[in-house]
Design an enzyme around this catalytic site. Structure first.
Site, PDB file in Angstrom:
ATOM      1  N   ALA A  83     -60.161 -99.779   1.863  1.00 23.73           N
ATOM      2  CA  ALA A  83     -59.053 -99.430   2.754  1.00 23.73           C
ATOM      3  C   ALA A  83     -59.590 -98.679   3.983  1.00 23.73           C
ATOM      4  O   ALA A  83     -60.556 -99.114   4.593  1.00 23.73           O
ATOM      5  CB  ALA A  83     -57.999 -98.627   2.001  1.00 23.73           C
ATOM      6  N   SER A  84     -59.012 -97.536   4.310  1.00 26.46           N
ATOM      7  CA  SER A  84     -59.379 -96.850   5.559  1.00 26.46           C
ATOM      8  C   SER A  84     -60.752 -96.191   5.533  1.00 26.46           C
ATOM      9  O   SER A  84     -61.245 -95.775   6.584  1.00 26.46           O
ATOM     10  CB  SER A  84     -58.311 -95.816   5.924  1.00 26.46           C
ATOM     11  N   VAL A  85     -61.367 -96.102   4.372  1.00 23.51           N
ATOM     12  CA  VAL A  85     -62.768 -95.641   4.337  1.00 23.51           C
ATOM     13  C   VAL A  85     -63.635 -96.616   5.141  1.00 23.51           C
ATOM     14  O   VAL A  85     -64.702 -96.260   5.626  1.00 23.51           O
ATOM     15  CB  VAL A  85     -63.260 -95.514   2.880  1.00 23.51           C
ATOM     16  N   SER A  86     -63.130 -97.830   5.332  1.00 23.12           N
ATOM     17  CA  SER A  86     -63.832 -98.828   6.145  1.00 23.12           C
ATOM     18  C   SER A  86     -64.092 -98.336   7.563  1.00 23.12           C
ATOM     19  O   SER A  86     -65.043 -98.783   8.225  1.00 23.12           O
ATOM     20  CB  SER A  86     -63.007-100.114   6.216  1.00 23.12           C
ATOM     21  N   LYS A  87     -63.240 -97.448   8.068  1.00 23.49           N
ATOM     22  CA  LYS A  87     -63.369 -96.986   9.449  1.00 23.49           C
ATOM     23  C   LYS A  87     -64.728 -96.319   9.698  1.00 23.49           C
ATOM     24  O   LYS A  87     -65.222 -96.318  10.824  1.00 23.49           O
ATOM     25  CB  LYS A  87     -62.234 -96.020   9.793  1.00 23.49           C
TER      26      LYS A  87
END
Length: 316
Positions: A83-87
């Protein structure tokens, strides 16, 4: 639908409420196992836990299932969507492209994304630090997108071009977490590098760091067979059971599955530890780069970002 998705936890410092520097390793492991076992028994946690102190693993264990239908259990090599850890990886890719001389942080985003000419004045730096002021594309697609079609980055850019939604604030006015900004960064990475988002991360991050079970994966937009993969679940009050987003019909995780930059990196706890440790070395970036990545920056509201390029991060 209540979210109780499978979860991968990588805790890279001591948990002082459970353990302390004086506690011997076996006692630490027992306390940590007691904590997560209790959460799992209460149906509040399902996932992998890896806890390290200064790079040394002190606890690692899996709790629960990767697939409710088949009964496949989680294990140390199970891959999860981040999820947003991808950023974090999106921001690092921009840093690497800057180091390659292919872009500048001061570049206006419209240099690479002319579809957004109406938002001229927002820089790559603004996108990195969440100070661009663009509205959230997820809210816009909720009322302006055919949920029967999977959206891609270019679809969202064209939607902004057509609808011209107003900025939430002017660039640098303040910091506000932005999925839209990181979608645009994902697009810039592809256009500047000439590679897919996943291809760039594989070549310049995953492969150099030997993150062998990490990849960009869009399960509905570009399905492929991945062994040992954890499905996400939520609890349906009406059905009284766990269900996947695909069973939820109009769940946004389905129709936004084609988008990269703000999500779609998949990895394991072990690979994420390799990633964390690389941020303390010169494998990818130098000390000057790291200082920029982990710093807070001023904003016009005098509150500052209190935020690095992608997250709040406490270094040892």
């Amino acid at each position: 639908m209540k979210n109780i998705s499978a979860f991968v936890a990588v805790v890279l410092c001591a948990i002082t409420t459970v353990t302390s520097a004086q506690t011997n390793p076996d006692e630490k492991a027992k306390r940590l196992d007691s904590l997560y076992s209790g959460l799992h028994a209460a149906n509040s946690f399902n996932g992998n836990v890896l806890i390290a102190e200064k790079g040394k693993v002190i606890f690692e264990k899996s709790y629960g299932l990767a697939n409710e239908k088949t009964g496949a259990k989680l294990n140390a090599n199970t891959i999860f969507e981040l999820a947003s850890v991808s950023k974090q990886f999106t921001a690092m890719a921009i840093v690497l492209l800057k180091k390659q001389g292919k872009l500048s942080y001061e570049d206006d985003m419209t240099k690479y994304v002319p579809e957004l000419a109406d938002y001229k004045g927002i820089t790559i730096w603004n996108l990195l630090t969440h100070t661009g002021g663009l509205p959230d594309y997820i809210d816009i697609t909720d009322t302006n997108w055919d949920k029967n079609k999977i959206a891609t980055n270019i679809d969202i850019l064209n939607l902004f071009k057509a609808l011209k939604p107003k900025k939430v604030f002017e660039p640098n006015e303040k910091r506000e977490y932005s999925n839209t900004g990181y979608l645009i960064l994902g697009t810039i990475i592809e256009r500047v590098s000439g590679q897919s988002f996943g291809g760039f991360l594989e070549q310049y991050i995953f492969k150099p760091l030997e993150m062998k079970r990490s990849l960009v994966y869009r399960s509905r937009y570009q399905p492929q067979k991945i062994e040992n993969y954890a499905l996400a679940y939520g609890y349906s009050d009406s059905l009284k059971r766990k269900i996947t987003p695909d069973e939820d019909g109009r769940n946004r995780f389905i129709y936004l599955d084609g988008i990269v930059g703000d999500g779609m990196v998949n990895s394991t706890a072990k690979d994420l530890l390799k990633w964390d440790r690389a941020l303390y070395t010169g494998k990818l970036v130098n000390e000057e780069d790291k200082k920029m990545i982990f710093s807070s920056y001023p904003t016009n509201d005098n509150k500052g970002t209190n935020y690095g390029f992608w997250l709040v991060y406490q270094r040892e």
